[in-house]
Design a protein around this motif. Structure first.
Motif, PDB file in Angstrom:
ATOM      1  N   ALA A 235       0.867  -1.180   0.000  1.00 26.62           N
ATOM      2  CA  ALA A 235       0.000   0.000   0.000  1.00 26.62           C
ATOM      3  C   ALA A 235       0.902   1.227   0.000  1.00 26.62           C
ATOM      4  O   ALA A 235       1.461   1.596   1.019  1.00 26.62           O
ATOM      5  CB  ALA A 235      -0.903  -0.005   1.234  1.00 26.62           C
ATOM      6  N   VAL A 236       1.090   1.835  -1.175  1.00 24.25           N
ATOM      7  CA  VAL A 236       1.968   2.998  -1.291  1.00 24.25           C
ATOM      8  C   VAL A 236       1.245   4.118  -2.005  1.00 24.25           C
ATOM      9  O   VAL A 236       0.385   3.882  -2.847  1.00 24.25           O
ATOM     10  CB  VAL A 236       3.282   2.671  -2.041  1.00 24.25           C
ATOM     11  CG1 VAL A 236       4.129   1.709  -1.248  1.00 24.25           C
ATOM     12  CG2 VAL A 236       3.031   2.119  -3.412  1.00 24.25           C
ATOM     13  N   GLY A 237       1.583   5.329  -1.653  1.00 21.39           N
ATOM     14  CA  GLY A 237       0.948   6.483  -2.241  1.00 21.39           C
ATOM     15  C   GLY A 237       1.758   7.110  -3.352  1.00 21.39           C
ATOM     16  O   GLY A 237       1.421   6.985  -4.520  1.00 21.39           O
ATOM     17  N   PRO A 238       2.860   7.785  -3.016  1.00 21.89           N
ATOM     18  CA  PRO A 238       3.554   8.567  -4.035  1.00 21.89           C
ATOM     19  C   PRO A 238       4.214   7.694  -5.099  1.00 21.89           C
ATOM     20  O   PRO A 238       4.774   6.642  -4.791  1.00 21.89           O
ATOM     21  CB  PRO A 238       4.611   9.335  -3.237  1.00 21.89           C
ATOM     22  CG  PRO A 238       4.608   8.805  -1.865  1.00 21.89           C
ATOM     23  CD  PRO A 238       3.443   7.902  -1.696  1.00 21.89           C
ATOM     24  N   PRO A 239       4.164   8.132  -6.353  1.00 20.94           N
ATOM     25  CA  PRO A 239       4.779   7.370  -7.449  1.00 20.94           C
ATOM     26  C   PRO A 239       6.273   7.128  -7.257  1.00 20.94           C
ATOM     27  O   PRO A 239       6.786   6.099  -7.655  1.00 20.94           O
ATOM     28  CB  PRO A 239       4.521   8.232  -8.687  1.00 20.94           C
ATOM     29  CG  PRO A 239       3.357   9.088  -8.322  1.00 20.94           C
ATOM     30  CD  PRO A 239       3.450   9.306  -6.840  1.00 20.94           C
TER      31      PRO A 239
END
Length: 143
Positions: free
Chosen positions: A25-29
């Protein structure tokens, strides 16, 4: 998801009915680029593999002892690769929202490339922690 097969000779007779791949679960590219395309948790008849950038933890199905969804976490205790000095547990963390804590019968290699440290548990912040915990606990119950 595809069908699995029985474990190898000498391993417990566990059948994995589904191949499971759980992304972190990761947000920033930019974080996805650092982790790489193969980052995530894979569970199939060959065993468990968790890749986090250059780090890899792998173990056969018979070494799984259980799992539970955990979290939320404090920010200073989750991001990146972290070794617990209290119990030698390893964390591959990308979010404070939650993850899954995996327990092993025998400690596994993970944080160092030489295998000098072994880990009785691994916490990973995958996007489907409940699904992963359920799948692992089903395998443990069947073994």
């Amino acid at each position: 998801m595809t069908g699995g097969e029985a474990a190898a000779v000498g391993e417990p007779a566990v059948v994995v009915h589904y191949r499971l791949h759980a992304e972190f679960a990761v947000g920033p590219p930019w974080l996805r680029r650092i982790l790489g395309a193969r980052a995530g948790l894979e569970l199939d008849a060959a065993g468990l593999r968790v890749r986090f950038g250059p780090w890899l933890v792998e173990t056969p199905l018979g070494n799984l002892a259980g799992a539970e969804a955990t979290g939320p976490y404090r920010a200073f205790r989750v991001f990146g690769v972290r070794l617990s000095l209290a119990d030698r547990g390893l964390t591959f963390g990308t979010t404070t929202q939650g993850g899954v804590c995996l327990r092993f019968r025998e400690p596994v290699r993970g944080i160092d490339p030489w295998g000098l440290l072994s880990h009785p548990g691994l916490t990973v912040t995958v996007s489907e922690p409940e699904l992963v915990a359920e799948a692992i606990n089903r395998i443990v119950a069947e073994s």
